[in-house]
Write a protein that holds these residues in place. Structure first.
Motif, PDB file in Angstrom:
ATOM      1  N   SER A  35       7.072   4.986 -29.221  1.00  0.00           N
ATOM      2  CA  SER A  35       6.652   3.688 -29.691  1.00  0.00           C
ATOM      3  C   SER A  35       6.398   3.614 -31.188  1.00  0.00           C
ATOM      4  CB  SER A  35       5.374   3.259 -28.952  1.00  0.00           C
ATOM      5  OG  SER A  35       5.614   3.245 -27.570  1.00  0.00           O
ATOM      6  N   SER A  44       7.507  -5.256 -27.274  1.00  0.00           N
ATOM      7  CA  SER A  44       6.382  -4.677 -26.548  1.00  0.00           C
ATOM      8  C   SER A  44       6.586  -3.167 -26.496  1.00  0.00           C
ATOM      9  CB  SER A  44       6.296  -5.241 -25.128  1.00  0.00           C
ATOM     10  OG  SER A  44       5.980  -6.610 -25.132  1.00  0.00           O
ATOM     11  N   VAL A  47       3.269  -1.056 -21.992  1.00  0.00           N
ATOM     12  CA  VAL A  47       2.692  -2.041 -21.083  1.00  0.00           C
ATOM     13  C   VAL A  47       1.517  -1.391 -20.369  1.00  0.00           C
ATOM     14  CG1 VAL A  47       4.314  -1.426 -19.222  1.00  0.00           C
ATOM     15  CG2 VAL A  47       3.139  -3.634 -19.177  1.00  0.00           C
ATOM     16  N   VAL A 102       9.367  -6.192 -18.987  1.00  0.00           N
ATOM     17  CA  VAL A 102       9.038  -5.730 -20.336  1.00  0.00           C
ATOM     18  C   VAL A 102      10.168  -4.926 -20.948  1.00  0.00           C
ATOM     19  CG1 VAL A 102       7.396  -4.402 -21.723  1.00  0.00           C
ATOM     20  CG2 VAL A 102       6.580  -5.701 -19.736  1.00  0.00           C
ATOM     21  N   TRP A 139      14.537  -2.267 -26.127  1.00  0.00           N
ATOM     22  CA  TRP A 139      14.253  -3.596 -25.622  1.00  0.00           C
ATOM     23  C   TRP A 139      15.536  -4.270 -25.191  1.00  0.00           C
ATOM     24  CZ3 TRP A 139      11.180  -6.838 -23.502  1.00  0.00           C
ATOM     25  CH2 TRP A 139      11.447  -8.200 -23.543  1.00  0.00           C
ATOM     26  N   LYS A 212       0.345  -5.416 -29.717  1.00  0.00           N
ATOM     27  CA  LYS A 212       1.734  -5.734 -29.399  1.00  0.00           C
ATOM     28  C   LYS A 212       2.088  -5.494 -27.940  1.00  0.00           C
ATOM     29  CE  LYS A 212       3.963  -5.220 -33.914  1.00  0.00           C
ATOM     30  NZ  LYS A 212       4.696  -6.499 -33.831  1.00  0.00           N
ATOM     31  N   SER A 213       1.271  -4.757 -27.215  1.00  0.00           N
ATOM     32  CA  SER A 213       1.576  -4.419 -25.823  1.00  0.00           C
ATOM     33  C   SER A 213       0.912  -5.412 -24.875  1.00  0.00           C
ATOM     34  CB  SER A 213       1.094  -3.002 -25.490  1.00  0.00           C
ATOM     35  OG  SER A 213       1.704  -2.048 -26.329  1.00  0.00           O
ATOM     36  N   PRO A 214       1.646  -5.947 -23.911  1.00  0.00           N
ATOM     37  CA  PRO A 214       1.027  -6.860 -22.943  1.00  0.00           C
ATOM     38  C   PRO A 214       0.143  -6.106 -21.953  1.00  0.00           C
ATOM     39  CG  PRO A 214       3.311  -6.479 -22.349  1.00  0.00           C
ATOM     40  CD  PRO A 214       3.095  -5.779 -23.663  1.00  0.00           C
ATOM     41  N   LYS A 261      -2.157  -9.851 -25.959  1.00  0.00           N
ATOM     42  CA  LYS A 261      -1.154 -10.405 -25.049  1.00  0.00           C
ATOM     43  C   LYS A 261      -1.589 -10.151 -23.603  1.00  0.00           C
ATOM     44  CE  LYS A 261       3.140  -9.376 -26.336  1.00  0.00           C
ATOM     45  NZ  LYS A 261       4.277  -8.599 -26.910  1.00  0.00           N
ATOM     46  N   VAL A 406       6.256 -11.203 -23.416  1.00  0.00           N
ATOM     47  CA  VAL A 406       6.522  -9.834 -23.861  1.00  0.00           C
ATOM     48  C   VAL A 406       7.433  -9.798 -25.082  1.00  0.00           C
ATOM     49  CG1 VAL A 406       6.162  -8.962 -21.529  1.00  0.00           C
ATOM     50  CG2 VAL A 406       8.483  -9.473 -22.287  1.00  0.00           C
TER      51      VAL A 406
END
Length: 408
Positions: A35, A44, A47, A102, A139, A212-214, A261, A406
Motif C-alpha cells: 500500500s 482504497s 479495507v 474494493v 485497482w 483512504k481505506s473504507p 470512509k 471506495v
C-alpha cells in the motif's frame, strides 16, 4: 436496475484454502509491501471490516468460549476445497464480496484479526508462506456486477483486517449471549492495529492509510434478534435510542482515529428468517423484528447524515440491505430463488431446529435458497444483496453506492 442479473451465477468452486496464522505485525508487512508506495494515488489501499456473523471469516474459531462457530461441514461446502473457514455461508460471505467491490475480482476478505496471532510469536517465514508478495493489481474499476470467480488454486485475501465476530451486537450484554466480541472490543482491536502501524511506519502514513481505506460495518442484527426472540419488555423507542447512541460512539471513535470512509450495512429484513419463523407457533414472520429493524435503520441513516454535517471529511454510504432482502423474499422468482422459508442446511421445522452441521439435512440446489442456515443468506443471495448496494442507485445505497465510496 444495472446490478440486476437474470442468469444464475455459478457455484464458487472447491478450491484449496490457504492457512494464515502470524501475529498482528503481519498487517504491517502487508501494508508496507503493497500500500505505501501508492498511498498518494490509491483509491482504497486497504479495507477494514467490523461487525457480526454476516462478515465473520473465522474470528470465532480463535475464541474458545464462543458458541457461534462455523468451522465444521457443511459450512464452506462451496468455498475453496470445501473448507469450513468460519464463514456462516455455503461459500463466500458479505465480507468477501465487499473485498471484491474494493479490489476487483479474485480476492476474498482480509484475514481475521485473531488469525494474525500464532502462539504470541511472529515468524517471517510464516508470513512469507501466508502472503503472496508479488504485487497485485492495485485497482480495477467496478463493473456492473461480479464476473465468475477466477479459477485460482487458493484463497487470495485482500489487504486489510477483518475484525468481525459472529454474535457481535451493539450492546455488550447482547454480545455476551454468544460470548462474541462486542463492537466495543472490536474498536479496541482497531486501536491496537493503529498503534502498531504508527510505531512502525509513522503516524502520518497511518493517518493517510486510515483516511483512504473504507471501513465497512454490519452490526445491530443481533440486538434486533434478541429483542424479538426474548420478548424484551423495554420500550422499543428507548431500546433503539440506546442502540443508536452506541453506534454514534462507535463511529465517533473510528473518526477520531482518522477514518473518513464508512460503508454502513443496515439491519436486513430479518424477521422472516427460518430462525425467527420457527419460534412463532404459526410459522409466520416476526413483525416485531422487522418493525424494529426498520426503526433502527431509519434512525441510523439520520445519525449518519448528522455526523457528516459536523465531521469534516467524513464520507459514508448507507447500504439499504433491508429493502433488497425484502425484495428477495417477496419476489424470489425474479432471482430464480424457489425457497424463502427453509434453511438449506439444518434439521427440523424449516430446517431451523439446529444450525448447520455434518448430520444436518443439506439441500442440493443451494442457489435456489434464500437462506443457507437458520439466519444467514446463501452465497448466491448474498452476492445479489452486495451487488445491489455496491452498484445500484439511491434505493439501495445513499447518498452514494459502495463502488463510488471506495473510489473516492
Amino acid at each position: 436496475m444495472e446490478w440486476y442479473r437474470t442468469n444464475k451465477v455459478s457455484h464458487f468452486g472447491n478450491y484449496f484454502t490457504m492457512a494464515r496464522s502470524p501475529m498482528v505485525t503481519l498487517i504491517i508487512g502487508v501494508i508496507i509491501a503493497f500500500s505505501l508506495p501508492s498511498l498518494s494515488n490509491a483509491g482504497s489501499p486497504a479495507v477494514f471490516i467490523l461487525g457480526d456473523s454476516l462478515l465473520d471469516v473465522g474470528t470465532n474459531n480463535f475464541i474458545f468460549q464462543t458458541i457461534a462457530k462455523a468451522k465444521y461441514p457443511y459450512y464452506g461446502i462451496d468455498f475453496f476445497n470445501s473448507t469450513p473457514s468460519g464463514r456462516f455461508s455455503n461459500g463466500l460471505n458479505m465480507a468477501d464480496f465487499i473485498a471484491r467491490v474494493v479490489f476487483g475480482e479474485s480476492v476474498t476478505s482480509p484475514p481475521a484479526y485473531l488469525s494474525l496471532f500464532f502462539g504470541g510469536k511472529y515468524s517471517e517465514k510464516r508470513l512469507a508462506r501466508a502472503i503472496d508478495f508479488d504485487r497485485r493489481t492495485r485497482w480495477k474499476r467496478p463493473t456492473n456486477g461480479f464476473n465468475h470467480v477466477s479459477l485460482v488454486g487458493r484463497e487470495n485475501p485482500a489487504m486489510g483486517v477483518n475484525f468481525a465476530s459472529s454474535g457481535t451486537a451493539l450492546l455488550d450484554i447482547n454480545s455476551a449471549v454468544d460470548q462474541a466480541l462486542p463492537i466495543s472490543q472490536q474498536i479496541a482491536h482497531v486501536l491496537f492495529v493503529h498503534g502498531n502501524l504508527s510505531a512502525t511506519i509513522g503516524s502520518w502514513k497511518t493517518q493517510v492509510l486510515f483516511a483512504k481505506s473504507p471501513f465497512f460495518i454490519a452490526v445491530g442484527n443481533n440486538d434486533v434478534h434478541f429483542y424479538a426472540l426474548f420478548r424484551a419488555k423495554i420500550d422499543p423507542d428507548e431500546y433503539v435510542d440506546t442502540l443508536i447512541q452506541t453506534y454514534n460512539d462507535t463511529l465517533t471513535s473510528l473518526y477520531n482515529l482518522g477514518v473518513r470512509k464508512f460503508g454502513i450495512v443496515s439491519v436486513p429484513y430479518i424477521g422472516c428468517s427460518p430462525l425467527m419463523r420457527v419460534t412463532i407457533l404459526g410459522g409466520n414472520c416476526s413483525k416485531t423484528a422487522n418493525d424494529l429493524a426498520q426503526q433502527l435503520n431509519d434512525k441510523l441513516e439520520r445519525l449518519l447524515w448528522d455526523l457528516r454535517t459536523r465531521s469534516k471529511g467524513m464520507i459514508y454510504s448507507f447500504g439499504n440491505t433491508y429493502d433488497i432482502h425484502h425484495e428477495l423474499y417477496t419476489y424470489p422468482e425474479r432471482y430464480n430463488i424457489t425457497n424463502v422459508r427453509d434453511a438449506c442446511c439444518g434439521l427440523g421445522r424449516f430446517n431451523a431446529m439446529t444450525n448447520c452441521h455434518p448430520l444436518a439435512t443439506l439441500c442440493k440446489n443451494r442457489d435456489e435458497y434464500l437462506y443457507w442456515d437458520v439466519s444467514h443468506p446463501s452465497q448466491y443471495a448474498m452476492q445479489i444483496i452486495v451487488e445491489a448496494v455496491a452498484f445500484g442507485g439511491l434505493r439501495h445505497a445513499r447518498p452514494i453506492n459502495w463502488s463510488r465510496l471506495v473510489r473516492l
